[in-house]
Design a protein around this motif. Structure first.
Motif, mmCIF file in Angstrom:
data_model
loop_
_atom_site.group_PDB
_atom_site.id
_atom_site.type_symbol
_atom_site.label_atom_id
_atom_site.label_comp_id
_atom_site.label_asym_id
_atom_site.label_seq_id
_atom_site.Cartn_x
_atom_site.Cartn_y
_atom_site.Cartn_z
ATOM 1 N N ALA B 184 -40.799 5.367 13.435
ATOM 2 C CA ALA B 184 -40.441 6.785 13.141
ATOM 3 C C ALA B 184 -41.343 7.632 13.955
ATOM 4 O O ALA B 184 -40.819 8.587 14.385
ATOM 5 N N GLN B 185 -42.537 7.226 14.262
ATOM 6 C CA GLN B 185 -43.403 8.126 15.027
ATOM 7 C C GLN B 185 -42.907 7.970 16.523
ATOM 8 O O GLN B 185 -43.308 9.098 17.089
ATOM 9 N N GLY B 186 -42.594 7.040 17.022
ATOM 10 C CA GLY B 186 -42.191 6.990 18.375
ATOM 11 C C GLY B 186 -43.386 6.824 19.327
ATOM 12 O O GLY B 186 -44.375 6.573 18.643
ATOM 13 N N ARG B 187 -43.031 7.144 20.609
ATOM 14 C CA ARG B 187 -44.306 7.062 21.459
ATOM 15 C C ARG B 187 -44.868 8.106 21.989
ATOM 16 O O ARG B 187 -45.524 8.104 23.092
ATOM 17 N N GLU B 188 -44.457 9.296 21.640
ATOM 18 C CA GLU B 188 -44.495 10.414 22.541
ATOM 19 C C GLU B 188 -45.938 10.905 22.537
ATOM 20 O O GLU B 188 -46.568 11.181 23.538
ATOM 21 N N GLU B 189 -46.525 10.785 21.334
ATOM 22 C CA GLU B 189 -47.989 11.137 21.259
ATOM 23 C C GLU B 189 -48.719 10.300 22.240
ATOM 24 O O GLU B 189 -49.670 10.665 23.029
ATOM 25 N N GLU B 190 -48.538 8.967 22.093
ATOM 26 C CA GLU B 190 -49.060 7.886 23.177
ATOM 27 C C GLU B 190 -48.915 8.388 24.466
ATOM 28 O O GLU B 190 -49.912 8.380 25.365
ATOM 29 N N GLU B 191 -47.744 8.711 25.048
ATOM 30 C CA GLU B 191 -47.434 9.201 26.189
ATOM 31 C C GLU B 191 -48.311 10.215 26.558
ATOM 32 O O GLU B 191 -48.960 10.390 27.418
ATOM 33 N N ALA B 192 -48.414 11.274 25.682
ATOM 34 C CA ALA B 192 -49.044 12.506 25.820
ATOM 35 C C ALA B 192 -50.363 12.297 26.269
ATOM 36 O O ALA B 192 -51.134 12.400 27.223
ATOM 37 N N ALA B 193 -51.049 11.004 25.580
ATOM 38 C CA ALA B 193 -52.572 10.723 25.600
ATOM 39 C C ALA B 193 -52.815 10.127 26.991
ATOM 40 O O ALA B 193 -53.746 10.425 27.486
ATOM 41 N N ILE B 194 -51.700 9.295 27.422
ATOM 42 C CA ILE B 194 -51.874 8.517 28.572
ATOM 43 C C ILE B 194 -51.955 9.677 29.755
ATOM 44 O O ILE B 194 -52.544 9.437 30.876
ATOM 45 N N VAL B 195 -50.967 10.511 29.767
ATOM 46 C CA VAL B 195 -50.918 11.497 30.828
ATOM 47 C C VAL B 195 -52.251 12.197 30.903
ATOM 48 O O VAL B 195 -52.692 12.857 31.808
ATOM 49 N N LEU B 196 -52.851 12.389 29.625
ATOM 50 C CA LEU B 196 -54.241 13.275 29.764
ATOM 51 C C LEU B 196 -55.175 12.346 30.268
ATOM 52 O O LEU B 196 -56.416 12.910 29.965
ATOM 53 N N GLY B 197 -54.865 11.161 30.358
ATOM 54 C CA GLY B 197 -56.124 10.511 31.012
ATOM 55 C C GLY B 197 -56.470 9.343 30.401
ATOM 56 O O GLY B 197 -57.815 8.564 30.424
ATOM 57 N N ALA B 198 -56.107 9.133 28.883
ATOM 58 C CA ALA B 198 -56.745 8.225 28.115
ATOM 59 C C ALA B 198 -56.271 6.818 28.489
ATOM 60 O O ALA B 198 -55.344 6.699 29.003
ATOM 61 N N ASN B 199 -57.133 5.780 28.324
ATOM 62 C CA ASN B 199 -57.238 4.348 28.561
ATOM 63 C C ASN B 199 -56.330 3.970 27.218
ATOM 64 O O ASN B 199 -56.306 4.584 26.372
ATOM 65 N N GLY B 200 -55.995 2.723 27.536
ATOM 66 C CA GLY B 200 -55.291 2.286 26.452
ATOM 67 C C GLY B 200 -56.005 1.795 25.050
ATOM 68 O O GLY B 200 -55.511 2.363 24.052
ATOM 69 N N TRP B 201 -57.224 1.664 25.352
ATOM 70 C CA TRP B 201 -58.147 1.737 24.012
ATOM 71 C C TRP B 201 -58.423 2.794 23.328
ATOM 72 O O TRP B 201 -58.192 3.129 22.196
#
Lengths: 366, 304
Positions: B184-201
């Protein structure tokens, strides 16, 4: 920073999202990718950001091939249609996120971060919301926070995916103007995706029209509106009336009717499609000639500065329950002159017609 | 079991209130009282009475008997073993559950549906079968039996077997809870985090985990309750060696079969208490999850 995409191709199963697309986005411009849903515009944006991998082709950022560069190293700012704010963080922490995630060596101190976040919140005029959570904000506020968050990492380009798509009409208009103003202050190369032609024409320096994975036309808002290069563009930008017909001497034959027009570049007898905007059509009383396309007045909207008249074509449609739909824009004066009434039969006469040779795949449904 | 239905009872209460307070949507009184009567009677006979009976029986011979049953050497060992089994299987299934839910919710891959279906296997198969599977694999006559005997490794009729059986039975809890939530949450927030430079962990730790923490806790609580209460599968692999391979539920059964009713109910009351505590924590978690995730997409109102 400039962006070039070269021969980008992307398929999802059998569906071709992008078919050999090449585009140049000059530095400092605000460019709109405009097209109906499913035309590939969002896919293209996501490929530029690195969130999607192209099947073929290259993305060049500042002249350097970025195809192999990881998203987090591309230094792009991305704004999502549904904001994608981190819902468990305050507005402040959302904006600070990018700075706090930097590797230890490059990470600004907490004090620098604070200053920068406050600066950005001031820029988006929401400094008073720093301690709120995303759920406590309105849609417009959320999108502005999302923009501040994207700008916090000092991106080289800003990519906006239908940024106002989830907002209501009034807020959209406000934010649109605000985005334009912001761009004029920051001059950061920006691409935004939209399916709203008014939004694209109003905000962008340059508009890229896309349909079914192809680029249809590139130009300034005025160019694409005044000189649509393809039937698709004509149909997509603004309301439009179209006539299917055949070139017949100096005229265009539409069913049994004639439209005076001399498309000299087209051979006699060739099948064409002709477009006219609502204000480029006039109505004349039906005097049993065959000049002008016969139609019946269905509805008159007289509430604006000009009068909008909806008509139904009477031409060659004996088998069909309802004829083709036309929309004409007239002055109040002209309507009074004609003494128009609903149910009356009239003929449509274009003052200007844009004629395209007809080929099979024309998406002129707008 | 799904988070979507269980975590939203506040909303359900509000709807009920609204229906009740309006003339137009209110049911006739006899309908209301019949339904209420049926459900309350059912509740009293099948749930409340047994629960009360456990405590009444446990205390029938007084506190002294109750207490001595609990501090009996074998009982203490059973408690310890139960805790060990839970302490190993819950973290294992926590890690597995998060991985599986992540894989299913965030990636497309072949065999995804098979994986989703198989996760439910421990729910659909009889626990006895689950136990037998391990006996067939690790038992003296099983596939790996001779090899294990050679290397002097005991799994069946020993603690490892009990842990394995518990892991198997509690396998789906965390994953089942997280899969719908993460989908339900999808992956948009994760995508946003990655674009902002966060690594996987960083993305997992700062974005994904906070979003799923209540669902995760909920799954862990259910998983733990089941791990401590499991009888069937553990019974098959344990061998019922008193003071060595007896968990709490098995101990209850042994005591009962030996006609030590008071002692059996005393130990059973521990499990009942555990269930009550679990329910209390579960309610608390639900309450927090409800207030932590306000309706996800409230349509926007005016900007600024």
């Amino acid at each position: 920073m400039s962006i070039q995409v070269r021969n980008i191709r992307k398929t999802f199963g059998d569906f071709i999202a992008l078919d050999d697309v090449s585009l140049d986005f000059p530095a400092g411009e605000l460019v709109a990718l405009l097209g109906p849903s499913g035309c590939g515009k969002t896919t293209l944006l996501r490929i530029i950001a690195g969130l999607e991998q192209a099947d073929a082709g290259r993305v060049m950022l500042d002249g350097a091939d970025a195809s192999g560069t990881h998203v987090r190293e591309r230094q792009v700012g991305f704004v999502f249609q549904h904001y994608a704010l981190f819902r468990h963080m305050t507005v402040f922490d959302n904006v600070a996120f990018g700075m706090r995630m930097k590797p230890r060596g490059q990470r600004p101190s907490e004090k620098e971060t604070r200053t920068k976040v406050e600066e950005l919140l001031t820029l988006v005029q929401l400094e008073w919301l720093a301690d709120r959570f995303p759920a406590q904000l309105s849609g417009g506020q959320r999108q502005r926070i999302a923009l501040a968050r994207a700008l916090a990492v000092e991106p080289r380009v800003l990519l906006l995916d239908e940024p106002f798509g989830a907002l209501d009409a009034k807020v959209r208009k406000e934010l649109r103007r605000w985005l334009r103003k912001l761009h004029d202050e920051l001059h950061i190369t920006s691409i935004f995706v939209t399916h709203d032609q008014e939004e694209a024409l109003e905000v962008a320096d340059r508009v890229v029209l896309m349909d079914r994975g192809h680029v249809e036309q590139i130009g300034t808002p005025e160019e694409v509106y005044r000189q649509p290069a393809t039937p698709f563009v004509y149909g997509f930008l603004g309301s439009v009336n179209f006539f299917h017909g055949r070139v017949d001497g100096g005229n265009l034959r539409v069913g049994e009717d004639l439209l005076p027009h001399a498309p000299h570049e087209l051979d006699a007898g060739s099948e064409v499609i002709a477009f006219a905007r609502p204000h480029e059509l006039d109505l004349v009383p039906d005097t049993h000639t065959d000049t002008g396309v016969a139609a019946r007045v269905m509805r008159i909207h007289a509430f604006g500065v000009s009068v909008r008249v909806e008509l139904e074509g009477l031409n060659g449609l004996s088998g069909m329950s309802s004829g083709q739909h036309f929309e004409v824009e007239l002055t109040q004066q002209r309507v009074a002159e004609l003494a128009l009434a609903e149910g009356q039969n009239v003929r449509l006469l274009p003052s200007r017609l844009k004629v395209f040779q007809r080929n099979d795949a024309i998406g002129a449904s707008a | 079991m799904s988070a979507a239905t269980t975590l939203n009872w506040t909303a359900a209460t509000q709807t009920a209130d609204r229906f009740e307070s309006r003339e137009a949507t209110r049911e006739a009184p006899w309908v209301k009282w019949t339904i209420l009567g049926v459900s309350l009677t059912f509740f009293a006979v099948f749930l409340l009475m047994p629960l009360v009976a456990v405590f009444v029986e446990a205390l029938r011979k007084g506190w002294d008997t109750y207490w001595s049953a609990l501090i009996h050497e074998d009982a203490l060992w059973a408690i310890k073993l139960t805790l060990i089994a839970a302490a190993i299987s819950v973290p294992l299934n926590l890690v597995f559950g998060v991985c599986a839910a992540w894989a299913i919710a965030k990636f497309e891959f072949r065999g995804k549906h098979l994986l989703i279906t198989l996760i439910d296997l421990p729910f659909s198969v009889s626990p006895v079968i689950a136990g037998l599977i391990y006996v067939l694999i690790f038992g003296a006559q099983g596939w790996l039996g001779p090899w294990l005997a050679e290397h002097d490794v005991r799994i069946i009729f020993a603690v490892p077997g009990i842990v394995l059986a518990t892991v198997f039975v509690t396998f789906p809890f965390v994953a089942r809870e997280l899969i719908p939530l993460m989908q339900a949450q999808g992956r948009e927030e994760e995508e946003a985090a990655i674009v902002l430079g966060a690594n996987g962990w960083q993305t997992f730790w700062y974005v994904t985990l906070p979003n799923i923490k209540w669902g995760l806790l909920y799954g862990v609580i259910l998983c733990n309750a089941r791990a401590m209460g499991e009888f069937g599968a553990v019974s098959v692999v344990s061998g019922h060696i008193r003071g060595q391979t007896n968990t709490l539920p098995l101990h209850v059964e042994i005591l009962y079969n030996e006609y030590q009713f008071a002692a059996a109910f005393a130990v059973a009351s521990l499990l009942a208490l555990l269930a009550l505590v679990t329910l209390a924590i579960k309610t608390w978690v639900e309450h927090h999850a409800g207030s932590a995730t306000p309706s996800r997409e409230p349509r926007q109102d005016a900007a600024s």
